[in-house]
Design an enzyme around this catalytic site. Structure first.
Site, short mmCIF file in Angstrom:
data_model
loop_
_atom_site.label_atom_id
_atom_site.label_comp_id
_atom_site.label_asym_id
_atom_site.label_seq_id
_atom_site.Cartn_x
_atom_site.Cartn_y
_atom_site.Cartn_z
N ARG A 179 -26.12 36.11 3.52
CA ARG A 179 -27.40 35.61 3.01
C ARG A 179 -28.52 36.65 3.07
O ARG A 179 -29.63 36.38 2.66
CB ARG A 179 -27.84 34.36 3.79
CG ARG A 179 -26.97 33.13 3.52
CD ARG A 179 -27.48 31.91 4.27
NE ARG A 179 -27.36 32.07 5.71
CZ ARG A 179 -26.24 31.81 6.41
NH1 ARG A 179 -25.18 31.35 5.78
NH2 ARG A 179 -26.20 32.00 7.71
N TYR A 234 -16.15 26.01 2.57
CA TYR A 234 -16.97 25.56 3.71
C TYR A 234 -18.21 24.74 3.35
O TYR A 234 -18.75 24.06 4.21
CB TYR A 234 -17.36 26.75 4.60
CG TYR A 234 -18.60 27.51 4.22
CD1 TYR A 234 -19.79 27.33 4.93
CD2 TYR A 234 -18.59 28.42 3.18
CE1 TYR A 234 -20.93 28.05 4.61
CE2 TYR A 234 -19.72 29.14 2.85
CZ TYR A 234 -20.89 28.95 3.57
OH TYR A 234 -22.01 29.66 3.25
N LYS A 240 -9.72 27.26 9.60
CA LYS A 240 -9.67 27.32 11.06
C LYS A 240 -8.54 26.49 11.63
O LYS A 240 -8.50 26.27 12.85
CB LYS A 240 -11.00 26.80 11.63
CG LYS A 240 -12.24 27.51 11.10
CD LYS A 240 -12.46 28.82 11.82
CE LYS A 240 -13.85 29.35 11.54
NZ LYS A 240 -14.13 30.52 12.37
N THR A 287 -17.96 32.83 18.47
CA THR A 287 -17.60 34.26 18.57
C THR A 287 -18.63 35.01 19.42
O THR A 287 -19.83 34.83 19.26
CB THR A 287 -17.54 34.88 17.17
OG1 THR A 287 -16.72 34.05 16.36
CG2 THR A 287 -16.97 36.28 17.21
N GLU A 336 -16.92 41.28 11.20
CA GLU A 336 -18.11 42.04 11.61
C GLU A 336 -17.78 43.52 11.82
O GLU A 336 -18.55 44.39 11.42
CB GLU A 336 -18.67 41.47 12.91
CG GLU A 336 -19.21 40.06 12.79
CD GLU A 336 -19.38 39.44 14.16
OE1 GLU A 336 -20.43 39.64 14.78
OE2 GLU A 336 -18.43 38.77 14.63
CA CA Z 1 -15.08 30.09 16.01
#
Ligand code: CA
Length: 412
Positions: free
Chosen positions: A140, A240, A249, A345, A359
């Site tokens: 974003r 999502y 997940k 995380t 990341e």
């Molecule tokens: Ca997670």
């Protein structure tokens, strides 16, 4: 900080072991006769608690003969403390107990470890600020990186208890609906952006039926494990909105086999980072409820050497597990013995502190180079990912062992 508590089990006194007498983590192992039972790790050994109870050297209502710690957890905190005290007395150097207790030690090497508890329900949070900033910036832009609710509540979603597996379980690359930003329509195929999330899991050891305070939530947490929330980023990106992650997940979540108790972590308590906005009263921590736990992630390609791709610390979390659990109950949501809460995380401020490949490779734009010269943006078939963690004492450590899984190719 307390000192090493010395044991007559020599290997438990090493500064390198994850399992000194200060730790006494609880797991489930397969005994020589093939039966699963409760044990505690001490140095290079596991103490067979089921056999000790059978021999009337411990008495916890037969709960230690079960293939999981749920029945013991349900006994409550006075019994949690009594077992820890009994085991400390049995294993203490100079206690005169060695001749009686030593026959119940089993070498830890090669021992098969099972799920340490039955996961009643599984909830995963998104409570690490560096992670939320990194992911938000990628998707974003830096201005809108944090959702407007983020500094006010620990964002979470209800996961799948059925998908939680113990360290050493292989994970199969999932299929799913995939749609890139330039595709006109989705297609069905194996995930191309399969990832890990470095997290801690908190295990609820006492039930609750209505809203509870942060202090009560802290007391209801029995212990902690390392947790890898395997994540299919491409499936997630398409599915999502608006209800959050679903199939992305649900492939697997791996936990480490030893429950490190809150009692063992007590000397390592620390406060959450400074608040950027004041929290509503019900979420304010009455004391330090986070822990200083050094964490790392290793990636080993099939047949190759492992590279440590990330080092971070649990104390980076913006919300503690106690805050998450208290928030979880505000609706009146009942919590059960064996409820598992993923922290979210855990990334730190630097590139080398990031807790996911998403990341670390910045969405695939900056691939990592491994020790053997290979590069990675996401996980490849045959890669083994291993999480490790420990709290550092003065000359000893309280460790979690390993949380490991190998990715196998997609089926079909
Ligand atoms: Ca997670």
């Amino acid at each position: 900080m307390t000192d090493l508590i010395r044991s007559w089990v020599d290997s438990a006194n090493s500064s390198e072991t994850d399992f000194p007498l200060n730790n006494l983590p609880y797991g489930v192992f397969v005994a020589a006769d093939g039966t699963p039972r409760c044990g505690t790790a001490i140095g290079d050994f596991v103490l067979d608690l089921a056999a000790l109870e059978k021999a009337a050297l411990l008495d916890f209502g037969g709960t230690l003969g079960r293939a999981g710690w749920n029945a013991f957890m349900a006994l409550g905190s006075a019994e949690w403390m009594r077992l820890r005290q009994s085991l400390t007395e049995m294993l203490l150097e100079g206690a005169g107990t060695q001749a009686v207790v030593e026959p119940y030690l089993v070498p830890r090497e090669g021992l098969r470890l099972l799920m340490p508890f039955d996961v009643s329900e599984y909830t995963d949070f998104y409570a690490g600020k560096h992670h939320a900033m990194n992911v938000g910036t990628m998707f974003r832009g830096p201005e809108n990186a944090l959702p407007p609710n983020w500094l006010h509540l620990p964002i979470g979603y209800n996961g799948r208890a059925s998908s939680v597996v113990v360290s050493g379980t292989d994970v199969i690359r999932p299929h799913g609906q995939l749609k890139g930003p330039n595709d006109d329509a989705p297609r069905f195929g194996p995930s191309q952006r399969f990832d890990i999330e470095l997290e801690m899991g908190a295990i609820v050891g006492q039930p609750s039926t209505g809203p509870i305070s942060v202090a009560e939530a802290f007391d209801n947490i029995f212990g902690y494990v390392l947790l890898n929330d395997w994540s299919a980023r491409d499936i997630q990106a398409w599915e999502y909105q608006p209800l959050g992650p679903f199939q992305a997940k649900a492939t697997a979540t791996t936990i480490s086999p030893w429950i490190v108790t809150a009692a063992a972590m007590e000397p390592f308590r620390t406060t959450t980072p400074a608040r950027e906005k004041p929290l509503l009263d019900y979420l304010v921590e009455p004391g330090p409820m986070l822990y200083d736990i050094a964490l790392e992630v290793g990636l080993a390609p099939a047949g190759g050497t492992e590279t440590i791709i990330s080092r971070t610390n649990y104390k980076e979390m913006y919300y503690s597990s106690a805050q998450q659990l208290a928030h979880h109950t505000t609706s009146g949501c009942p919590m059960r013995v064996g409820d598992l809460l993923g922290s979210g995380t855990i990334s730190g401020p630097e590139r080398g502190n990031r807790g996911s490949l998403l990341e670390l490779s910045w969405g695939g734009k900056e691939p990592l180079t491994l020790a053997g010269g290979e590069t990675r943006s996401f996980i490849e078939d045959g890669d083994t990912l291993t999480l490790r963690g420990h709290a550092q004492g003065d000359g000893y450590r309280v460790g979690f062992g390993e949380c490991k899984g190998t990715l196998l190719p997609a089926r079909g």
